[in-house]
Design a protein around this motif. Structure first.
Motif, mmCIF file in Angstrom:
data_model
loop_
_atom_site.group_PDB
_atom_site.id
_atom_site.type_symbol
_atom_site.label_atom_id
_atom_site.label_comp_id
_atom_site.label_asym_id
_atom_site.label_seq_id
_atom_site.Cartn_x
_atom_site.Cartn_y
_atom_site.Cartn_z
ATOM 1 N N GLU A 139 44.174 -21.719 36.166
ATOM 2 C CA GLU A 139 42.945 -22.221 36.894
ATOM 3 C C GLU A 139 42.531 -21.509 38.094
ATOM 4 N N ARG A 140 43.388 -20.611 38.670
ATOM 5 C CA ARG A 140 43.437 -20.211 40.089
ATOM 6 C C ARG A 140 43.496 -18.423 39.734
ATOM 7 N N VAL A 141 42.657 -17.846 40.434
ATOM 8 C CA VAL A 141 42.688 -16.274 40.562
ATOM 9 C C VAL A 141 42.856 -15.983 41.962
ATOM 10 N N ALA A 142 43.369 -14.504 42.294
ATOM 11 C CA ALA A 142 43.520 -13.946 43.353
ATOM 12 C C ALA A 142 43.282 -12.433 43.564
ATOM 13 N N CYS A 143 42.846 -11.872 44.523
ATOM 14 C CA CYS A 143 42.951 -10.442 44.660
ATOM 15 C C CYS A 143 42.834 -10.129 46.269
ATOM 16 N N ALA A 144 43.499 -9.057 46.583
ATOM 17 C CA ALA A 144 42.985 -8.214 47.529
ATOM 18 C C ALA A 144 42.102 -7.349 47.297
ATOM 19 N N SER A 145 41.335 -6.914 48.335
ATOM 20 C CA SER A 145 40.232 -6.235 48.032
ATOM 21 C C SER A 145 39.651 -5.316 49.403
ATOM 22 N N ALA A 164 38.850 -19.186 43.128
ATOM 23 C CA ALA A 164 39.105 -17.966 43.453
ATOM 24 C C ALA A 164 39.465 -17.878 44.827
ATOM 25 N N TYR A 165 40.587 -16.854 45.092
ATOM 26 C CA TYR A 165 40.907 -16.680 46.479
ATOM 27 C C TYR A 165 41.128 -15.176 46.788
ATOM 28 N N VAL A 166 40.379 -14.979 47.828
ATOM 29 C CA VAL A 166 40.111 -13.325 48.164
ATOM 30 C C VAL A 166 40.804 -13.151 49.503
ATOM 31 N N PHE A 167 41.557 -11.980 49.591
ATOM 32 C CA PHE A 167 42.305 -11.441 50.797
ATOM 33 C C PHE A 167 41.660 -10.104 51.061
ATOM 34 N N VAL A 168 40.917 -10.166 52.264
ATOM 35 C CA VAL A 168 40.350 -9.088 52.833
ATOM 36 C C VAL A 168 40.835 -8.688 54.016
ATOM 37 N N PRO A 169 40.807 -7.126 54.481
ATOM 38 C CA PRO A 169 41.390 -7.014 55.569
ATOM 39 C C PRO A 169 40.010 -7.223 56.657
ATOM 40 N N LYS A 170 40.463 -7.627 57.658
ATOM 41 C CA LYS A 170 39.313 -8.356 58.725
ATOM 42 C C LYS A 170 38.788 -7.246 59.253
ATOM 43 N N GLY A 171 37.366 -7.134 59.280
ATOM 44 C CA GLY A 171 36.409 -6.242 59.883
ATOM 45 C C GLY A 171 36.397 -4.876 59.140
ATOM 46 N N LYS A 172 37.134 -4.696 57.926
ATOM 47 C CA LYS A 172 37.054 -3.560 57.602
ATOM 48 C C LYS A 172 36.489 -3.505 56.113
ATOM 49 N N ILE A 173 35.725 -4.384 55.731
ATOM 50 C CA ILE A 173 34.905 -4.418 54.587
ATOM 51 C C ILE A 173 33.542 -4.380 54.693
ATOM 52 N N ALA A 174 32.662 -3.856 53.965
ATOM 53 C CA ALA A 174 31.205 -3.687 54.092
ATOM 54 C C ALA A 174 30.479 -5.126 53.945
ATOM 55 N N ALA A 175 29.563 -5.354 54.777
ATOM 56 C CA ALA A 175 29.005 -6.661 54.867
ATOM 57 C C ALA A 175 28.410 -6.988 53.436
ATOM 58 N N GLY A 176 27.729 -6.418 52.815
ATOM 59 C CA GLY A 176 27.202 -6.474 51.500
ATOM 60 C C GLY A 176 28.300 -7.112 50.522
ATOM 61 N N GLN A 187 37.313 -18.727 48.255
ATOM 62 C CA GLN A 187 37.897 -18.978 49.465
ATOM 63 C C GLN A 187 38.437 -17.439 50.286
ATOM 64 N N THR A 188 37.903 -17.259 51.143
ATOM 65 C CA THR A 188 38.099 -16.136 51.765
ATOM 66 C C THR A 188 38.751 -15.819 52.777
ATOM 67 N N LEU A 189 40.075 -15.098 52.732
ATOM 68 C CA LEU A 189 40.880 -15.173 53.929
ATOM 69 C C LEU A 189 41.110 -13.796 54.335
ATOM 70 N N GLN A 190 40.339 -13.643 55.699
ATOM 71 C CA GLN A 190 40.448 -12.403 56.405
ATOM 72 C C GLN A 190 41.612 -11.927 57.037
ATOM 73 N N ILE A 191 42.443 -11.225 56.509
ATOM 74 C CA ILE A 191 43.824 -10.664 57.029
ATOM 75 C C ILE A 191 43.791 -9.484 58.362
#
Ligand SMILES: *Cc1c(COP(=O)(O)O)cnc(C)c1O
Ligand SMILES: [Zn+2]
Length: 428
Positions: A139-145, A164-176, A187-191
């Motif tokens: 029931e739960r999925v995640a990715c780094a992106s 859904a859980y999303v791990f993104v590098p803070k300040g390093k992904i495009a706004a779109g 749930q978006t976690l900026q690492i």
């Protein structure tokens, strides 16, 4: 359940049940889906595939599920229950005479994977990954992106009713891309680290708490992305191109496309393989180094304006090299200046794509100049993401605000007084 297909370790060859909750072998190696070709052959003929393309059934109409026997061979009612009806794929193949001339080719096709539902090729792999998550009852999925995987996963998870859980590098992904993940409710976690750190962490988190990992280390993501190869051939009426050129970051996509071609050949549906050319940014080029030195890949700290390929420790490098060798492919690298110059061309042609995608055209230009690709070769480039994914780079480029980047093709917006004379005087 379908038998005869399985997961096989790329490193040691151990096989595992196809639909098991694992992303790696006990030895740490990544896994490959190995299909039952005899079974796939019963259904997959070129005529059948062309008929499906004209059908109104949602599985047939999807540019992924149309090829289902070679992607996720579940029996029909089962697949129908777990697949999200979405119509991914079916992206346009542009014939680009102007761009062909620019890069020194007689003929160039560009397959625009930015025309997928969430505007990148990631939707093809995600369609399959999400179907498998549902089939496994997770029931739960995640990715780094670096952005597009999270946008795609967030959307497909929401449609499928998964958390859904999303791990993104803070300040390093495009706004779109960040906005898509947030908007689709992940749930978006900026690492506070880079993509490679986020990737290591997400795999640990998923293993610890039983969340399904949907990065391209997941072998089913690769299966879905193979459909780019299948559809591209279908677009060309099953003519096999000499080269397929695409950008490489985590190296899942070139692995997938090579695997797709190799399998079609094994099925006897094509009689030769296109050569694959992977283009890396020169600041994120560990595959380029490994390929040309014939050594194991050494991770680096990545730096490039093309954030989708800003990856220094690519998870699929071993699979990737296998595909490159099998197709007699190559790897090239291009600078950020070359990427943005190519992007200005692709955008101004009216097609448009995000920076990483345009590494394809920059790399092509280099490979033609180096006489690795010949002017008469039939070449198909893959544009991986939509022009609107990264608007910041566009505005900065055209206004000359990128340090160290020549802006010879800039088309800056102009300010003009609100009068007819002033406007007429400005027109050029
Ligand atoms: C993910 C992505 C890439 C890189 O693909 P890999 O499979 O990680 O090599 C390139 N371009 C875009 C737009 C992407 O989203
Ligand atoms: Zn193994």
């Amino acid at each position: 359940m379908t038998s005869g297909w399985q997961l096989v370790c790329v490193q040691c060859g151990t096989s595992w049940p196809a639909l098991s909750l694992r992303y790696r072998c006990d030895c740490g190696g990544t896994l490959d889906v190995q299909h039952d070709f005899a079974k796939a052959r019963e259904h997959l003929t070129l005529d059948a595939l062309d008929q499906r393309r004209a059908s109104s059934d949602f599985l047939d109409r999807s540019g992924v599920w149309r090829f289902r026997e070679l992607i996720l061979p579940l029996e029909d009612p089962t697949l129908r229950q777990v697949a999200v009806p979405r119509g991914e794929g079916n992206t346009h193949l542009y014939e680009c005479p102007g761009l062909a001339r620019e890069v020194g080719l007689q003929q160039l096709f560009l397959k625009h994977e930015g025309e997928n539902p969430t505007a990148s090729f990631k939707d093809r792999g995600m369609a399959v990954g999400i179907a498998v998550a549902r089939h496994l009852g997770l029931e739960r999925v995640a990715c780094a992106s670096t952005g597009n995987t999270s946008a795609s996963m967030a959307s497909y998870a929401a449609l499928a009713g998964l958390k859904a859980y999303v791990f993104v590098p803070k300040g390093k992904i495009a706004a779109g891309k960040l906005s898509q993940a947030i908007a689709y409710g992940a749930q978006t976690l900026q690492i506070q680290g880079d993509f490679d750190e986020a990737m290591t962490l997400v795999e640990e988190v998923c293993n610890q708490v039983g969340i399904y990992l949907l990065n391209s280390v997941n072998p089913f993501r690769i299966e879905g992305q193979k459909a780019i190869a299948f559809e591209l051939l279908q677009d060309l009426q099953w003519r096999v191109p000499d080269w397929v050129v695409l950008p490489g970051g985590n190296l899942g996509n070139n692995t997938a496309i090579a695997k797709g071609f190799i399998e079609l050949m094994a099925l006897g549906l094509i009689d030769r393989l296109p050569r694959i050319a992977v283009v890396q940014a020169s600041g994120a080029n560990p595959l380029h180094t490994a390929f040309h030195s014939r050594k194991e890949l050494v991770p680096i700290r990545a730096e490039t304006i093309a954030s989708a390929i800003k990856i220094g420790n690519p998870v699929s490098w071993r699979k990737s090299l296998r595909g490159l060798h099998a197709t007699q492919g190559t790897v090239t690298e291009v600078t950020d200046a070359e990427i943005l110059d190519a992007k200005a061309l692709v955008d101004a042609a009216g097609i448009g794509a995000e920076p990483a995608s345009c590494a394809t055209v920059a790399g092509l230009r280099r490979l033609v100049r180096e006489a690795i690709i010949h002017p008469k070769d039939l070449v198909c480039g893959v544009l991986t993401g939509h022009v609107l994914k990264d608007t910041g780079v566009i505005v900065d480029y055209h206004q000359g605000q990128l340090k160290g980047i020549p802006t010879g093709k800039a088309n800056p917006p102009q300010v003009v007084e609100s009068s007819l004379e002033a406007l007429l005087a400005k027109l050029n």
